[in-house]
Design a protein around this motif. Sequence first.
Motif, PDB file in Angstrom:
ATOM      1  N   PRO A   8       0.838  -1.201   0.000  1.00 62.19           N
ATOM      2  CA  PRO A   8       0.000   0.000   0.000  1.00 62.19           C
ATOM      3  C   PRO A   8       0.874   1.253   0.000  1.00 62.19           C
ATOM      4  CG  PRO A   8      -0.002  -1.031   2.164  1.00 62.19           C
ATOM      5  CD  PRO A   8       0.739  -1.945   1.244  1.00 62.19           C
ATOM      6  N   VAL A   9       0.342   2.303  -0.627  1.00 62.27           N
ATOM      7  CA  VAL A   9       1.054   3.574  -0.699  1.00 62.27           C
ATOM      8  C   VAL A   9       0.582   4.449   0.442  1.00 62.27           C
ATOM      9  CG1 VAL A   9       1.436   5.651  -2.078  1.00 62.27           C
ATOM     10  CG2 VAL A   9       1.292   3.421  -3.181  1.00 62.27           C
ATOM     11  N   LYS A  10       1.536   4.936   1.207  1.00 62.32           N
ATOM     12  CA  LYS A  10       1.199   5.817   2.314  1.00 62.32           C
ATOM     13  C   LYS A  10       1.373   7.258   1.847  1.00 62.32           C
ATOM     14  CE  LYS A  10       2.221   6.818   7.112  1.00 62.32           C
ATOM     15  NZ  LYS A  10       3.125   6.572   8.229  1.00 62.32           N
ATOM     16  N   GLU A  11       0.284   8.007   1.806  1.00 60.92           N
ATOM     17  CA  GLU A  11       0.314   9.395   1.353  1.00 60.92           C
ATOM     18  C   GLU A  11       0.926  10.284   2.417  1.00 60.92           C
ATOM     19  OE1 GLU A  11      -0.936  10.915  -1.512  1.00 60.92           O
ATOM     20  OE2 GLU A  11      -1.304   8.955  -2.388  1.00 60.92           O
ATOM     21  N   PHE A  12       1.598  11.347   1.969  1.00 59.74           N
ATOM     22  CA  PHE A  12       2.099  12.348   2.897  1.00 59.74           C
ATOM     23  C   PHE A  12       0.932  13.144   3.454  1.00 59.74           C
ATOM     24  CE2 PHE A  12       6.034  11.843   0.391  1.00 59.74           C
ATOM     25  CZ  PHE A  12       6.944  11.697   1.431  1.00 59.74           C
ATOM     26  N   PRO A  17       5.852  19.353   3.796  1.00 55.57           N
ATOM     27  CA  PRO A  17       6.519  20.108   2.726  1.00 55.57           C
ATOM     28  C   PRO A  17       6.472  19.393   1.376  1.00 55.57           C
ATOM     29  CG  PRO A  17       7.902  20.048   4.680  1.00 55.57           C
ATOM     30  CD  PRO A  17       6.730  19.141   4.941  1.00 55.57           C
ATOM     31  N   GLU A  18       6.526  18.079   1.392  1.00 62.15           N
ATOM     32  CA  GLU A  18       6.480  17.321   0.146  1.00 62.15           C
ATOM     33  C   GLU A  18       5.159  17.522  -0.576  1.00 62.15           C
ATOM     34  OE1 GLU A  18       7.176  15.972   3.123  1.00 62.15           O
ATOM     35  OE2 GLU A  18       9.214  15.190   2.976  1.00 62.15           O
ATOM     36  N   LYS A  19       4.064  17.365   0.163  1.00 58.09           N
ATOM     37  CA  LYS A  19       2.733  17.494  -0.423  1.00 58.09           C
ATOM     38  C   LYS A  19       2.493  18.924  -0.909  1.00 58.09           C
ATOM     39  CE  LYS A  19      -1.161  15.158  -0.886  1.00 58.09           C
ATOM     40  NZ  LYS A  19      -1.267  13.877  -1.558  1.00 58.09           N
ATOM     41  N   ILE A  20       2.926  19.899  -0.120  1.00 62.22           N
ATOM     42  CA  ILE A  20       2.743  21.306  -0.488  1.00 62.22           C
ATOM     43  C   ILE A  20       3.534  21.624  -1.753  1.00 62.22           C
ATOM     44  CG2 ILE A  20       3.253  23.673   0.224  1.00 62.22           C
ATOM     45  CD1 ILE A  20       2.592  22.736   3.115  1.00 62.22           C
ATOM     46  N   ALA A  21       4.781  21.182  -1.824  1.00 60.34           N
ATOM     47  CA  ALA A  21       5.638  21.482  -2.973  1.00 60.34           C
ATOM     48  C   ALA A  21       5.037  20.964  -4.277  1.00 60.34           C
ATOM     49  CB  ALA A  21       7.021  20.885  -2.757  1.00 60.34           C
ATOM     50  N   TYR A  22       4.546  19.745  -4.255  1.00 60.05           N
ATOM     51  CA  TYR A  22       3.999  19.175  -5.486  1.00 60.05           C
ATOM     52  C   TYR A  22       2.595  19.708  -5.790  1.00 60.05           C
ATOM     53  CZ  TYR A  22       7.988  16.117  -5.876  1.00 60.05           C
ATOM     54  OH  TYR A  22       9.270  15.636  -6.024  1.00 60.05           O
ATOM     55  N   SER A  23       1.847  20.121  -4.767  1.00 62.43           N
ATOM     56  CA  SER A  23       0.503  20.636  -5.025  1.00 62.43           C
ATOM     57  C   SER A  23       0.529  22.047  -5.599  1.00 62.43           C
ATOM     58  CB  SER A  23      -0.345  20.600  -3.750  1.00 62.43           C
ATOM     59  OG  SER A  23       0.115  21.543  -2.806  1.00 62.43           O
ATOM     60  N   ARG A  38       9.903  17.602 -11.609  1.00 61.75           N
ATOM     61  CA  ARG A  38      11.208  18.201 -11.337  1.00 61.75           C
ATOM     62  C   ARG A  38      11.047  19.553 -10.647  1.00 61.75           C
ATOM     63  NH1 ARG A  38      13.001  17.191 -15.999  1.00 61.75           N
ATOM     64  NH2 ARG A  38      12.568  19.189 -16.962  1.00 61.75           N
ATOM     65  N   LEU A  39      10.080  20.332 -11.094  1.00 65.67           N
ATOM     66  CA  LEU A  39       9.814  21.633 -10.472  1.00 65.67           C
ATOM     67  C   LEU A  39       9.332  21.446  -9.037  1.00 65.67           C
ATOM     68  CD1 LEU A  39       9.638  24.689 -10.672  1.00 65.67           C
ATOM     69  CD2 LEU A  39       7.356  24.410 -11.665  1.00 65.67           C
ATOM     70  N   GLY A  40       8.450  20.486  -8.813  1.00 60.29           N
ATOM     71  CA  GLY A  40       7.970  20.206  -7.462  1.00 60.29           C
ATOM     72  C   GLY A  40       9.093  19.810  -6.531  1.00 60.29           C
ATOM     73  N   TYR A  41      10.031  19.015  -7.035  1.00 61.40           N
ATOM     74  CA  TYR A  41      11.184  18.609  -6.226  1.00 61.40           C
ATOM     75  C   TYR A  41      12.018  19.827  -5.830  1.00 61.40           C
ATOM     76  CZ  TYR A  41      15.714  16.699  -4.984  1.00 61.40           C
ATOM     77  OH  TYR A  41      16.889  16.418  -4.332  1.00 61.40           O
TER      78      TYR A  41
END
Length: 84
Positions: A8-12, A17-23, A38-41
């Motif tokens: 199973p995948v565990k969501e952040f 910060p990970e979820k915010i950066a990619y959102s 790449r931009l999200g990273y």
Amino acid sequence: MTTKAPSPVKEFPTDSPEKIAYSVVEGIPAEEPNDLNRLGYHIWLYLTGKVASLEEAIKMARSRLKISEESIQIIKERLKEKGF
């Protein structure tokens, strides 16, 4: 031969910060989806203090965005909404 179910995948959490950066980069027009990854990273690097400024993080990502000048403002506004 048997096949096991994938792990199973565990969501952040939504405030990580990970979820915010990619959102904040979601929906910005780019040449390929990987450009947004790449931009999200690089936005994540900025949020965690590994890159000094947002503009530097966007430049380092070298993402092929279709609206490059407007994208900086969009990202700044979205980060401000998230509390950064």
